[in-house]
Design a protein around this motif. Structure first.
Motif, short mmCIF file in Angstrom:
data_model
loop_
_atom_site.label_atom_id
_atom_site.label_comp_id
_atom_site.label_asym_id
_atom_site.label_seq_id
_atom_site.Cartn_x
_atom_site.Cartn_y
_atom_site.Cartn_z
N TYR A 125 38.54 45.67 49.71
CA TYR A 125 38.40 45.83 48.26
C TYR A 125 38.69 44.51 47.54
CZ TYR A 125 39.89 46.85 43.49
OH TYR A 125 40.06 46.82 42.13
N TRP A 128 35.78 42.29 47.52
CA TRP A 128 34.80 42.74 46.53
C TRP A 128 35.25 42.33 45.13
CZ3 TRP A 128 30.10 45.22 46.72
CH2 TRP A 128 29.66 45.58 47.99
N TYR A 129 36.50 42.53 44.83
CA TYR A 129 37.02 42.18 43.50
C TYR A 129 36.80 40.69 43.21
CZ TYR A 129 40.61 40.72 40.15
OH TYR A 129 41.28 40.13 39.11
N GLN A 136 34.17 45.78 40.61
CA GLN A 136 34.99 46.99 40.61
C GLN A 136 34.24 48.27 40.23
OE1 GLN A 136 38.03 44.82 38.31
NE2 GLN A 136 39.49 46.17 39.28
N TRP A 139 31.40 50.02 42.81
CA TRP A 139 31.66 50.20 44.23
C TRP A 139 32.76 51.24 44.39
CZ3 TRP A 139 28.87 49.39 48.23
CH2 TRP A 139 29.42 49.39 49.50
N THR A 142 38.68 51.34 46.39
CA THR A 142 39.77 51.05 45.47
C THR A 142 40.80 50.19 46.21
OG1 THR A 142 41.18 52.92 46.06
CG2 THR A 142 39.40 53.34 44.46
N PRO A 143 41.86 49.74 45.54
CA PRO A 143 42.84 48.93 46.26
C PRO A 143 43.59 49.66 47.37
CG PRO A 143 43.07 48.65 43.89
CD PRO A 143 42.16 49.80 44.10
N ARG A 149 36.51 56.05 44.42
CA ARG A 149 36.14 56.10 43.01
C ARG A 149 34.92 57.00 42.82
NH1 ARG A 149 37.29 51.76 40.06
NH2 ARG A 149 37.19 50.53 41.98
N GLU A 300 44.34 48.95 38.36
CA GLU A 300 43.68 48.09 39.34
C GLU A 300 43.77 46.66 38.81
OE1 GLU A 300 39.91 49.67 41.25
OE2 GLU A 300 39.85 50.68 39.30
N HIS A 302 42.83 43.49 36.98
CA HIS A 302 42.04 43.43 35.74
C HIS A 302 41.68 41.97 35.50
CE1 HIS A 302 40.64 43.68 31.78
NE2 HIS A 302 41.74 43.97 31.12
N TYR A 449 28.48 46.59 33.01
CA TYR A 449 29.70 46.05 33.60
C TYR A 449 29.92 44.59 33.23
CZ TYR A 449 29.08 50.30 36.28
OH TYR A 449 28.90 51.60 36.65
N SER A 578 40.50 35.67 37.64
CA SER A 578 40.53 36.83 38.53
C SER A 578 41.62 36.69 39.58
CB SER A 578 39.17 37.01 39.22
OG SER A 578 38.15 37.24 38.28
#
Length: 605
Positions: A125, A128-129, A136, A139, A142-143, A149, A300, A302, A449, A578
């Protein structure tokens, strides 16, 4: 934040909701002989949330094929006699997660952190983030391992005992179909009339008892506020007030926006004389203020937590006026603007002379180089990873931030971690999502998004009593712009030509003629100057083992120092932001208070 919780006790579903959110109207519960529905947010109309929740229950409780999801900003759980349904609107404003083991779901909540308490972090994850800001929401991971999700526009069906039956694919339950063109699609006037009608419908759906509109002096937010004022004035018998919310900068380059804000407010008050202006002094605010709180307390990681101090101040002012909806102009840039990615379509269909001619016009209109326009809109969508690797190879290696683009691995992310946990695969999947096989169409899919990442709105909903809502990201507005040929909208040198034409009778001429706004670079630069040393110290002192496993901390600290000096571009700074948000989020993961508000049990019919 846990607005609802669905668990199975002795094989039967048990629902509970947050008493605080229910009391503020953000959670609506309805029941009928067919079942019970809990809707977080609103479906159909922000004004009449109970009626919208009841229509949702009636529509999906019937046997047979599922209907289309209604427009709105919501997540919903429906407990029927023969099934349990989990769903979210296509814009995915309100989160919804479920915990699943071996094909059986044992809990559903709006809080991934609560469901994942004590679970092993999912390292894939985080790759991906770190690929970009859109990773986020689109997909399912989640963490936390085992927590999934519910995607935007998706319906998940469970058996009454929690067995996972099926997941409707994204897009299968679209809320709105593009209407048949009534005018020549290449006619700017016809396109403008269609957009005006769609935008009016979108604003009308979002009007609340007391509606706040963000007014920044630009075309987008002013258009939304003007339409809201006209709609409220046309309904004198309907309860409703209008609040105009603006940030006020008395010094610095952002002070140049104040004359436009004043002119926008003056024009809006011609239609709604009773509109109340709330002008929030923001001279002392800067990015990264109280960063440990804004980035660390999120459900999550942010990526945009650095900008939260400014928005938090505006949210507090709107909450103090009793607002239950806050409308923004977010989304107009990718949705209502001309779509330069049609240059990619011209190139891949062999019309190179036409592509070159239009690219020259774009370059001249935007005061950019022809090469920059072609690389951005033709080359990068086709070969994003290859392009950025070449850019990285050719760029100067004297700085950490050189060549860090949207999908390349930033140098502070350890190569071994990225290889072991699928960073390259995540980057490819992200590129496919953002650009797709037809980039000029994928732009609209990704716009939601890209334009409005607002987890802050959700995290503050309990204290503010409202969520942000974005009329430009309404399915009807997107469908209206999507059905226009790519050649209809471009007007080089005149961005958002269709929107300007659509609002020609309302917008002040000075605002209608604007082609650029002053960016928030001042807040970012001041934030790094003020908090740069603290951010570096925090990275070096972070205690979560994943921080050092994932990042070369000293390289990340060097990137912060370079960003502080103004090196790198927007892509590179986004990647730094990020990573910093992830470090802060991880460091507080095991030390947060997970105490929930009082809950109210919901009796399933």
């Amino acid at each position: 934040m846990r607005a609802l919780l669905l668990e199975w006790v002795a094989g039967a579903p048990r629902l509970s909701v947050s008493a605080a959110l229910a009391g503020r109207g953000l959670v609506t519960t309805v029941a009928s002989p067919a079942g019970t529905a809990v809707v977080v947010g609103w479906a159909g109309s922000a004004r009449d949330r109970t009626a919208g929740a009841r229509r949702l229950l009636d529509a999906f409780a019937r046997p047979g094929p599922w209907p289309r999801l209604p427009t709105g900003d919501y997540a919903a759980v429906l407990v029927c006699r023969d099934r349990v349904l989990l769903m979210r609107d296509g814009q995915a404003r309100v989160p919804l997660f479920f915990r699943e083991h071996g094909g059986r779901v044992d809990a559903v909540s709006t809080s991934a952190r609560r469901l994942g308490e004590g679970a092993e972090p999912d390292r894939r994850y985080f790759c991906w983030y770190l690929t970009g800001a859109t990773a986020q929401p689109h997909w399912e991971s989640t963490p936390f391992h085992g927590v999934r999700r519910v995607l935007g526009g998706e319906v998940v069906e469970l058996s009454p005992t929690g067995r996972l039956r099926c997941r409707a694919p994204r897009g299968a339950r679209q809320a709105y179909e593009p209407p048949a063109p009534e005018t020549d699609p290449l006619d700017l006037g016809g396109a403008a009339r269609d957009l005006r009608r769609a935008l009016e419908h979108a604003v009308a759906r979002r009007l609340g008892r007391v509606t706040a509109c963000h007014v920044s002096g630009g075309t987008d937010s002013t258009s939304v506020a003007l339409l809201a004022a006209r709609l409220l004035a046309a309904e004198p018998d309907e309860p409703g007030g209008l609040v105009l919310l603006a940030g006020r900068f008395g010094t610095g380059e952002l002070a140049g926006e104040q004359p436009y804000v004043d002119e926008a407010v003056e024009r809006i008050r011609l239609h709604a004389p009773d509109a109340r202006l709330v002008s929030v002094d923001a001279d002392d605010v800067c990015d990264f203020d109280d960063f440990e709180h804004h980035a660390g307390d999120a459900d999550e990681p942010h990526a945009h937590a650095f900008r939260a101090p400014f928005w938090s101040r505006l949210h507090s002012a709107a909450a103090g006026m009793g607002c239950d909806v806050l409308l923004t102009g977010c989304g107009a840039d990718p949705v209502a603007d001309a779509n330069p990615l049609h240059l990619h379509r011209l190139a891949r269909t062999g019309r190179l002379r036409q592509m070159t001619r239009q690219a020259r016009a774009w370059a001249a209109g935007g005061e950019r180089g022809l090469r920059d326009v072609v690389v951005t809109n033709v080359v990068r969508p086709a070969l994003p990873l290859a392009t950025e690797r070449v850019t990285l190879a050719l760029s100067g290696r004297g700085t950490v931030l050189g060549g860090v683009g949207g999908f390349s691995r930033p140098p502070w992310l350890r190569r071994g971690f990225a290889r072991a946990h699928g960073y390259r695969e995540a980057g490819i999947a992200e590129a496919r999502f953002v650009y797709g096989r037809r980039p000029e169409e994928s732009l609209y899919d990704a716009a939601n998004y890209l334009a409005a990442p607002d987890p802050l709105s959700w995290r503050r909903a309990r204290q503010d009593g409202f969520l942000l809502s974005h009329p430009f990201l309404d399915p009807e507005v997107i469908a209206t712009m999507r059905r226009l040929p790519a050649e209809a909208a471009p007007r080089p040198g005149r961005p958002k030509a269709v929107l300007r034409e659509a609002m020609a009778d309302l917008l002040p001429e000075r605002i209608r003629g604007r082609t650029a706004k002053i960016p928030f670079d001042q807040l970012y630069a001041r934030g790094l100057r003020t908090h740069g040393d603290d951010l570096i110290d925090f990275c070096r002192c972070a205690r979560h083992p994943l921080v050092t496993e994932m990042f070369d901390v000293e390289t990340l600290c060097r990137a912060v120092r370079e960003a502080r000096l103004g090196l790198g571009d927007a892509y590179a700074c986004d990647r730094v932001n990020s990573a910093l948000a992830l470090v802060v989020w991880l460091d507080g993961l095991g030390r947060r208070d997970l105490t929930d508000d009082a809950t109210v049990p919901v009796t399933a019919s």
